[in-house]
Motif scaffolding. Structure first.
Motif, PDB file in Angstrom:
ATOM      1  N   ILE A  36       0.827  -1.202   0.000  1.00 14.38           N
ATOM      2  CA  ILE A  36       0.000   0.000   0.000  1.00 14.38           C
ATOM      3  C   ILE A  36       0.862   1.252   0.000  1.00 14.38           C
ATOM      4  CG2 ILE A  36      -1.671   1.320   1.376  1.00 14.38           C
ATOM      5  CD1 ILE A  36      -2.887  -1.343   2.247  1.00 14.38           C
ATOM      6  N   TRP A  37       1.965   1.249   0.739  1.00 13.04           N
ATOM      7  CA  TRP A  37       2.860   2.421   0.769  1.00 13.04           C
ATOM      8  C   TRP A  37       3.399   2.714  -0.640  1.00 13.04           C
ATOM      9  CZ3 TRP A  37       8.139   3.483   0.041  1.00 13.04           C
ATOM     10  CH2 TRP A  37       8.563   4.717   0.539  1.00 13.04           C
ATOM     11  N   TRP A  85       2.036   1.816  -3.550  1.00 12.48           N
ATOM     12  CA  TRP A  85       0.944   2.283  -4.414  1.00 12.48           C
ATOM     13  C   TRP A  85       0.589   3.739  -4.121  1.00 12.48           C
ATOM     14  CZ3 TRP A  85      -2.871  -2.387  -3.519  1.00 12.48           C
ATOM     15  CH2 TRP A  85      -2.417  -3.500  -4.248  1.00 12.48           C
ATOM     16  N   ARG A  86       0.531   4.055  -2.846  1.00 14.18           N
ATOM     17  CA  ARG A  86       0.040   5.370  -2.446  1.00 14.18           C
ATOM     18  C   ARG A  86       1.014   6.491  -2.798  1.00 14.18           C
ATOM     19  NH1 ARG A  86      -4.083   7.211   0.726  1.00 14.18           N
ATOM     20  NH2 ARG A  86      -3.748   9.159   1.852  1.00 14.18           N
ATOM     21  N   TYR A  87       2.290   6.173  -2.742  1.00 14.29           N
ATOM     22  CA  TYR A  87       3.272   7.242  -2.940  1.00 14.29           C
ATOM     23  C   TYR A  87       4.180   7.012  -4.154  1.00 14.29           C
ATOM     24  CZ  TYR A  87       1.602   8.319   1.702  1.00 14.29           C
ATOM     25  OH  TYR A  87       0.790   8.607   2.765  1.00 14.29           O
ATOM     26  N   GLU A 127       1.279  11.159  -4.604  1.00 15.36           N
ATOM     27  CA  GLU A 127       0.944  12.002  -3.456  1.00 15.36           C
ATOM     28  C   GLU A 127       0.456  13.384  -3.860  1.00 15.36           C
ATOM     29  OE1 GLU A 127       5.257  12.709  -4.438  1.00 15.36           O
ATOM     30  OE2 GLU A 127       3.956  10.957  -4.212  1.00 15.36           O
ATOM     31  N   TYR A 146      -3.189  13.985  -3.124  1.00 10.31           N
ATOM     32  CA  TYR A 146      -3.713  13.866  -1.778  1.00 10.31           C
ATOM     33  C   TYR A 146      -3.726  15.231  -1.092  1.00 10.31           C
ATOM     34  CZ  TYR A 146      -2.959   8.875  -2.542  1.00 10.31           C
ATOM     35  OH  TYR A 146      -2.982   7.605  -3.054  1.00 10.31           O
ATOM     36  N   HIS A 172       4.297   5.107   8.164  1.00  6.58           N
ATOM     37  CA  HIS A 172       3.165   4.465   7.482  1.00  6.58           C
ATOM     38  C   HIS A 172       2.780   3.168   8.187  1.00  6.58           C
ATOM     39  CE1 HIS A 172       0.695   2.820   4.238  1.00  6.58           C
ATOM     40  NE2 HIS A 172       1.457   1.730   4.269  1.00  6.58           N
ATOM     41  N   HIS A 231      -5.991  -0.726  -3.482  1.00  7.23           N
ATOM     42  CA  HIS A 231      -6.357  -0.610  -2.062  1.00  7.23           C
ATOM     43  C   HIS A 231      -7.581   0.286  -1.954  1.00  7.23           C
ATOM     44  CE1 HIS A 231      -6.388   0.317   2.140  1.00  7.23           C
ATOM     45  NE2 HIS A 231      -5.856   1.532   2.004  1.00  7.23           N
ATOM     46  N   SER A 286     -11.996   5.926  -0.525  1.00  5.70           N
ATOM     47  CA  SER A 286     -10.846   6.341  -1.322  1.00  5.70           C
ATOM     48  C   SER A 286     -10.187   5.113  -1.922  1.00  5.70           C
ATOM     49  CB  SER A 286      -9.844   7.129  -0.477  1.00  5.70           C
ATOM     50  OG  SER A 286      -9.388   6.341   0.615  1.00  5.70           O
ATOM     51  N   CYS A 336      -6.433   3.678  -4.020  1.00  2.00           N
ATOM     52  CA  CYS A 336      -5.141   3.846  -4.684  1.00  2.00           C
ATOM     53  C   CYS A 336      -4.850   2.566  -5.451  1.00  2.00           C
ATOM     54  CB  CYS A 336      -4.033   4.202  -3.706  1.00  2.00           C
ATOM     55  SG  CYS A 336      -3.630   2.964  -2.462  1.00  2.00           S
TER      56      CYS A 336
END
Length: 536
Positions: free
Chosen positions: A393-394, A396-398, A403, A406, A417, A444, A460, A462
């Motif tokens: 997830i980290w 994917w998210r960043y 970012e 966001y 995280h 996610h 939400s 990602c």
């Protein structure tokens, strides 16, 4: 925590006087198997004379009625000249079929589309089905291309090589009558049916020319048998059972002929327990279509008539296997004489026994379960997130500068995280999920439930950077929306105005902008879990 996923399957199949009922009937069999697994099934059917939408609805499935052809559409289709004999089976130009189907499928957002239609091919599968929704194609002809991940052709004599160049190389090909879509009652009736054929005799004959029998072949058969009774004679004590659908255009004339037959003749309409009827008869006179596998499962010897050119390969293969005798083409004039010869010469105990044994080897009634197992291996899945997903997830998210979309542009280190996610996984107001596509983690989904109102949550998403632009995000979000946390009936979302792809996904799924807050759109969706749409 998310509840067990209910997969939503859309079938595209038609029944009509011209098409017959076989395509819808085998799709209903597969739908029943999927429904037993907890899936929700829905049918897209054209409003054609002889359609079976009422019967589909009566089985408990939702139905979307595609509009009946207009006079202009019929004229346009006729003037264009179909590319093949089956290309006109929707009775509307392909562009209209695609537009109408796409509107319905986009609105329904299914997990999979299953198409069983000779008039539809790769163009429909790519233009009518939104990207990211897997397609299973059911075919009998191997004469056109498909864009699908599963191809089913249940016909005898077909091979995987027949679809080389017609389906993607990665597509699973389910070939042959071991995958025939038969209702469970056929497998259940098989032992008793086979046992009673160990000492065969000819007392009871079934005539089944399809649910519609548009060319009234049944009447021609009854006339031929009447002539035989007056001449060479029918086998002593013979009883006939004629099977037809209630939408068959010549039903009344068949019933009138049956009443005047020289032997007992019952017309069975919309038979509910076909397995029981087939198990009780000694010989079938039938078409060489999909009901062939029902007869084979029960070891029922058959005399075959070819009603359409596309049935010829299947008929030849059945005859070559020893399971049936070919009377010929119903459109030719000599088959009635051939029928007389076979009833007098070949309906012996030994011949019936040989055909029964050969037929029983071809289909065992387990085809639907085999097909279901392959679909199950390929459907998308949603599971709860766990500690093993922290790194995933980290990233994917960043990853790929995601970012920037966001509220906070700050990128926490992996340790921060990890601390956040450990707390989130145990927070009753947070619901973290992982969407898997083709068996691999792909996205996610996060629900944040409002502390002041548990019926409201913010959602939400990602997505793996490697899977963007493939329709996966819409599939993941659509699946989550159809299975919200218990009690949640209103969803909010914040989407950055520059994240155009995400804005479009939320809008396609029914979210509407209700406010703007700086660079962010505030969007809202009131949930309605029911998907039994009835018309477009």
């Amino acid at each position: 925590m998310p509840r067990a996923k209910t997969h939503f399957i859309v079938f595209r199949a038609d029944a009509s006087i011209k098409i017959g009922s076989g395509h819808v009937m085998r799709c209903l069999t597969l739908a029943d198997a999927l429904a037993a697994e907890g899936c929700v099934c829905h049918f897209l059917c054209r409003d054609l004379p002889g359609n079976m939408m009422a019967r589909i609805a009566g089985r408990g499935y939702g139905v979307t009625a595609l509009p009946a052809p207009t006079p202009d559409e019929e004229r346009s289709l006729k003037s264009a000249g179909p590319a093949s004999p089956d290309a006109s089976w929707t009775d509307v130009p392909l562009k209209d079929e695609i537009a109408q189907s796409r509107e319905a499928i986009t609105r329904l957002t299914p997990d999979r589309v299953i198409v069983d239609h000779y008039a539809l091919d790769a163009r429909w599968e790519t233009e009518a089905v939104p990207r990211g929704i897997p397609v299973m194609a059911i075919d009998d002809l191997a004469d056109r291309t498909h864009v699908c991940d599963i191809l089913l052709d249940q016909n005898l004599g077909r091979s995987e090589a027949d679809y080389d160049g017609l389906v993607p190389g990665s597509a699973l090909r389910l070939i042959g009558p071991k995958f025939a879509l038969l209702r469970p009652e056929f497998a259940a009736a098989r032992p008793v049916s086979l046992a009673r054929r160990e000492e065969p005799h000819l007392h009871h004959v079934m005539i089944s020319m399809g649910g519609m029998d548009a060319d009234d072949t049944t009447s021609q058969l009854l006339d031929a048998l009447t002539v035989m009774a007056k001449g060479a004679g029918l086998p002593e004590g013979l009883e006939l059972s004629v099977v037809m659908g209630n939408m068959a255009p010549h039903l009344k004339s068949v019933q009138a002929r049956a009443a005047s037959m020289p032997c007992p003749c019952n017309v069975e309409v919309n038979v509910e327990d076909m397995a029981a009827l087939m198990s009780s008869v000694d010989l079938a006179i039938g078409a060489a279509g999909s009901t062939s596998w029902e007869r084979c499962c029960l070891g029922l010897p058959s005399l075959l008539l070819v009603l359409a050119d596309n049935q010829r390969p299947n008929a030849d293969a059945l005859v070559n296997s020893g399971a049936a005798i070919l009377l010929g083409d119903s459109r030719q004039e000599d088959w009635s004489m051939i029928l007389q010869g076979h009833l007098q010469r070949d309906a012996t105990h030994n011949r019936l026994r040989e055909m029964s044994l050969a037929a029983a080897k071809l289909a065992d009634g387990g085809g639907a379960a085999r097909v279901l197992a392959q679909i199950r291996l390929r459907w998308n899945q949603m599971r709860p997130a766990d500690l093993n997903d922290i790194d995933l997830i980290w990233n994917w998210r960043y990853g790929n500068h995601a970012e920037r979309f966001y509220r906070s542009p700050h990128v926490p280190d992996l340790g921060a995280h990890t601390s956040w996610m450990v707390k989130a996984l145990s927070d009753p107001l947070r619901d973290l999920r992982i969407f898997c596509h083709a068996g691999q983690p792909a996205a996610h989904i996060r629900f944040d439930i409002a502390p002041q109102d548990p019926a409201v949550a913010e959602i939400s998403i990602c997505l793996s950077g490697d899977l963007r632009g493939q329709g996966i995000g819409q599939r993941a979000l659509g699946m989550a929306i159809m299975d919200p946390p218990p009690g949640v009936r209103l969803l909010h979302a914040e989407v950055h105005r520059d994240n155009v792809a995400s804005v479009r996904i939320f809008e396609k799924l029914g979210f509407r902008q209700v406010a703007a807050d700086g660079d962010f759109y505030r969007m809202k969706l009131r949930l309605n879990i029911s998907r039994n749409q009835t018309a477009i």
